[in-house]
Design a protein around this motif. Structure first.
Motif, PDB file in Angstrom:
ATOM      1  N   ILE A  37       2.129  -9.032  -1.888  1.00 37.12           N
ATOM      2  CA  ILE A  37       0.764  -9.560  -1.955  1.00 37.12           C
ATOM      3  C   ILE A  37       0.007  -9.264  -0.665  1.00 37.12           C
ATOM      4  O   ILE A  37      -1.145  -8.830  -0.680  1.00 37.12           O
ATOM      5  CB  ILE A  37       0.772 -11.074  -2.223  1.00 37.12           C
ATOM      6  CG1 ILE A  37       1.309 -11.353  -3.631  1.00 37.12           C
ATOM      7  CG2 ILE A  37      -0.637 -11.666  -2.079  1.00 37.12           C
ATOM      8  CD1 ILE A  37       1.363 -12.825  -3.981  1.00 37.12           C
ATOM      9  N   THR A  38       0.657  -9.477   0.469  1.00 33.73           N
ATOM     10  CA  THR A  38      -0.037  -9.363   1.754  1.00 33.73           C
ATOM     11  C   THR A  38      -0.025  -7.953   2.335  1.00 33.73           C
ATOM     12  O   THR A  38      -0.949  -7.561   3.056  1.00 33.73           O
ATOM     13  CB  THR A  38       0.582 -10.327   2.778  1.00 33.73           C
ATOM     14  OG1 THR A  38       1.984 -10.030   2.921  1.00 33.73           O
ATOM     15  CG2 THR A  38       0.421 -11.770   2.323  1.00 33.73           C
ATOM     16  N   SER A  39       1.006  -7.175   2.045  1.00 33.99           N
ATOM     17  CA  SER A  39       1.107  -5.827   2.617  1.00 33.99           C
ATOM     18  C   SER A  39      -0.017  -4.889   2.177  1.00 33.99           C
ATOM     19  O   SER A  39      -0.532  -4.121   3.011  1.00 33.99           O
ATOM     20  CB  SER A  39       2.463  -5.207   2.296  1.00 33.99           C
ATOM     21  OG  SER A  39       3.510  -5.956   2.853  1.00 33.99           O
ATOM     22  N   PRO A  40      -0.408  -4.894   0.882  1.00 36.81           N
ATOM     23  CA  PRO A  40      -1.498  -3.981   0.492  1.00 36.81           C
ATOM     24  C   PRO A  40      -2.774  -4.186   1.302  1.00 36.81           C
ATOM     25  O   PRO A  40      -3.465  -3.221   1.634  1.00 36.81           O
ATOM     26  CB  PRO A  40      -1.711  -4.317  -0.991  1.00 36.81           C
ATOM     27  CG  PRO A  40      -0.377  -4.775  -1.466  1.00 36.81           C
ATOM     28  CD  PRO A  40       0.173  -5.562  -0.306  1.00 36.81           C
ATOM     29  N   VAL A  41      -3.082  -5.428   1.638  1.00 37.19           N
ATOM     30  CA  VAL A  41      -4.271  -5.708   2.452  1.00 37.19           C
ATOM     31  C   VAL A  41      -4.104  -5.105   3.841  1.00 37.19           C
ATOM     32  O   VAL A  41      -5.029  -4.486   4.393  1.00 37.19           O
ATOM     33  CB  VAL A  41      -4.524  -7.224   2.553  1.00 37.19           C
ATOM     34  CG1 VAL A  41      -5.760  -7.511   3.396  1.00 37.19           C
ATOM     35  CG2 VAL A  41      -4.656  -7.846   1.170  1.00 37.19           C
ATOM     36  N   ALA A  42      -2.907  -5.279   4.424  1.00 38.10           N
ATOM     37  CA  ALA A  42      -2.643  -4.728   5.758  1.00 38.10           C
ATOM     38  C   ALA A  42      -2.704  -3.204   5.739  1.00 38.10           C
ATOM     39  O   ALA A  42      -3.248  -2.575   6.659  1.00 38.10           O
ATOM     40  CB  ALA A  42      -1.276  -5.208   6.249  1.00 38.10           C
ATOM     41  N   ILE A  43      -2.159  -2.599   4.699  1.00 38.79           N
ATOM     42  CA  ILE A  43      -2.176  -1.142   4.574  1.00 38.79           C
ATOM     43  C   ILE A  43      -3.613  -0.630   4.498  1.00 38.79           C
ATOM     44  O   ILE A  43      -3.982   0.362   5.143  1.00 38.79           O
ATOM     45  CB  ILE A  43      -1.361  -0.705   3.347  1.00 38.79           C
ATOM     46  CG1 ILE A  43       0.132  -1.001   3.570  1.00 38.79           C
ATOM     47  CG2 ILE A  43      -1.566   0.784   3.055  1.00 38.79           C
ATOM     48  CD1 ILE A  43       0.984  -0.908   2.321  1.00 38.79           C
ATOM     49  N   LYS A  44      -4.454  -1.324   3.726  1.00 39.22           N
ATOM     50  CA  LYS A  44      -5.868  -0.940   3.624  1.00 39.22           C
ATOM     51  C   LYS A  44      -6.566  -1.063   4.972  1.00 39.22           C
ATOM     52  O   LYS A  44      -7.421  -0.227   5.319  1.00 39.22           O
ATOM     53  CB  LYS A  44      -6.573  -1.811   2.588  1.00 39.22           C
ATOM     54  CG  LYS A  44      -6.231  -1.474   1.146  1.00 39.22           C
ATOM     55  CD  LYS A  44      -6.946  -2.398   0.185  1.00 39.22           C
ATOM     56  CE  LYS A  44      -6.556  -2.106  -1.263  1.00 39.22           C
ATOM     57  NZ  LYS A  44      -7.182  -3.073  -2.211  1.00 39.22           N
TER      58      LYS A  44
END
Length: 418
Positions: A37-44
């Protein structure tokens, strides 16, 4: 004036001789954690900032656990984004279906945490690793992105609350009862941005799973982190899991604490947090007749092998009450396999419960146990906020695996053989 255990770790990682409560520092990280859930935001955020590459592919862990195995197209897309990133950046510690687990049980199990480590994770229950003498805390996805890129993070050094544990716990008492008792005593804001540091002769009576549970729920008192000094219990758990020895810190004798709380473990009773806050605690003797619809035993808080043993002990030779859906979730594949080898899974299934692959699913109202309007659930999870596990009119009662399993058999909130 001396430093607390947490302050010593932060000083070391910041390259300073000492730090004080309220001081702003930049410190080097030993591990950065994200989930599906949180990693995609960080990757973006990394892509938006034009950053390419990570500071150390061996010091980042991405764990697919919240909606995994994927429950829908959106969750599948999120995992694919993490999978592609992990492949592109050659992330050493990427955990997906087949070698996964609930992140806060998995990382210690895999030997990624050592005493004295400084760890951030884009999940609020990252404070779990304090059980191994590490300073670990939850951050937002943007801080996770910065940590992945630079290997550093900024911190405001926390003040501390000294929790002194005495005595030995009685039968059926576990770490869940200890932390619920503490939260009931100081409140959900009682340790706001402070370190909860656990000491005292009672620590020897707490096994590593108890400590994981206690530190996991430090955030439910508002704490920045929860932490135990490493001892023989820590060393025993780490043996064979990691070659990194880490650093075993101790608070200075003259360390400054804002508050001291003392708990006699021998006097504790099985404790339950009633809706809709973890501070709304009562002992099982004060529970009253509360009919339930569902029981969930698992999560990063109570999906350890000792939790499954406690549940199976209650279920042995008994049946789940008619109308009570009972879901048991081992926290990792290793725990799942051990539970099979010990015969725990057979006992649980014969009692009328179902056993799930490791997932956070029901804890956050994701899947694998959503509550309908007006339903009540006894759960070994860590939060019972309004709508946390489903409909906003549903109710969650936080309890230990012993109380949860007992409630499943009784069909109401309660305890067997207590």
């Amino acid at each position: 004036m001396g430093m607390t255990l947490s302050q010593k770790i932060l000083a070391d990682k910041a390259g300073l001789n000492r730090v004080e409560a309220g001081q702003l520092i930049t410190a080097k990280l030993d591990l950065v954690l994200g989930n599906d859930i949180t990693s995609p935001v960080a990757i973006k955020e990394l892509e938006k900032a034009g950053k390419s590459g990570v500071f150390d592919k061996d010091k980042i862990a991405l764990v697919m656990d919240h909606f995994v195995p994927n429950k829908d197209i959106k969750s599948a897309q999120q995992c694919k984004q993490c999978r592609d990133f992990a492949c592109r950046e050659q992330i050493s510690h990427f955990y997906d279906v087949g070698n996964m687990g609930i992140e806060h049980a998995l990382l210690p199990e895999q030997g990624l945490v050592s005493p004295g480590d400084l760890i951030i994770g884009a999940d609020s229950h990252t404070c779990t690793y304090g059980a191994l003498g590490a300073f670990s805390t939850g951050v937002g996805s943007t801080d996770m992105a910065y940590g992945m890129a630079t290997g550093t993070a900024w911190f405001k050094v926390p003040a501390a609350i000294h929790v002194i544990l005495h005595g030995r716990k009685a039968k059926h008492i576990c770490g869940k009862d200890v932390i619920l008792h503490l939260i009931g005593k100081i409140g959900v804001c009682g340790a706001l941005y402070k370190s909860l540091e656990f000491t005292g002769d009672g620590c020897a009576a707490l096994d590593i799973d108890d400590r994981f549970t206690i530190c996991n729920m430090a955030i439910e008192a508002g704490a920045k982190n929860g932490i135990f000094a490493c001892d023989t219990v820590t060393e025993s758990y780490l043996q064979g899991r990691t070659e990194r020895k880490g650093k075993c810190y101790r608070a200075d004798p003259d360390a400054v604490y804002e508050q001291t709380v003392e708990i006699d473990l021998s006097t504790l009773r099985p404790t339950v947090a009633f809706p809709h806050l973890p501070e709304n605690t009562r002992t099982i003797d004060q529970a009253g007749e509360i009919k339930i619809d569902q029981v969930v035993i698992g999560s990063c808080t109570n999906g350890h092998i000792s939790d499954l043993r406690a549940a199976a002990e209650v279920f042995k030779g008994r049946k789940v009450a008619k109308g009570v859906r009972t879901i048991v979730i081992p926290a990792t594949n290793e725990i799942y396999l051990q539970a099979i080898q010990e015969g725990l899974i057979e006992t649980i299934i014969k009692a009328g419960a179902v056993v799930s692959t490791p997932t956070c699913g029901p804890c956050l109202g994701g899947y694998m146990g959503i509550l309908a309007q007006g339903e009540r659930c006894v759960a070994t999870t860590n939060r019972n906020f309004v709508g946390r596990m489903g409909h906003t009119s549903s109710e969650i009662y936080l309890a230990s695996p012993y109380v949860a399993a007992s409630s499943a058999v009784l069909g109401r909130l309660g305890a067997i053989d207590d």
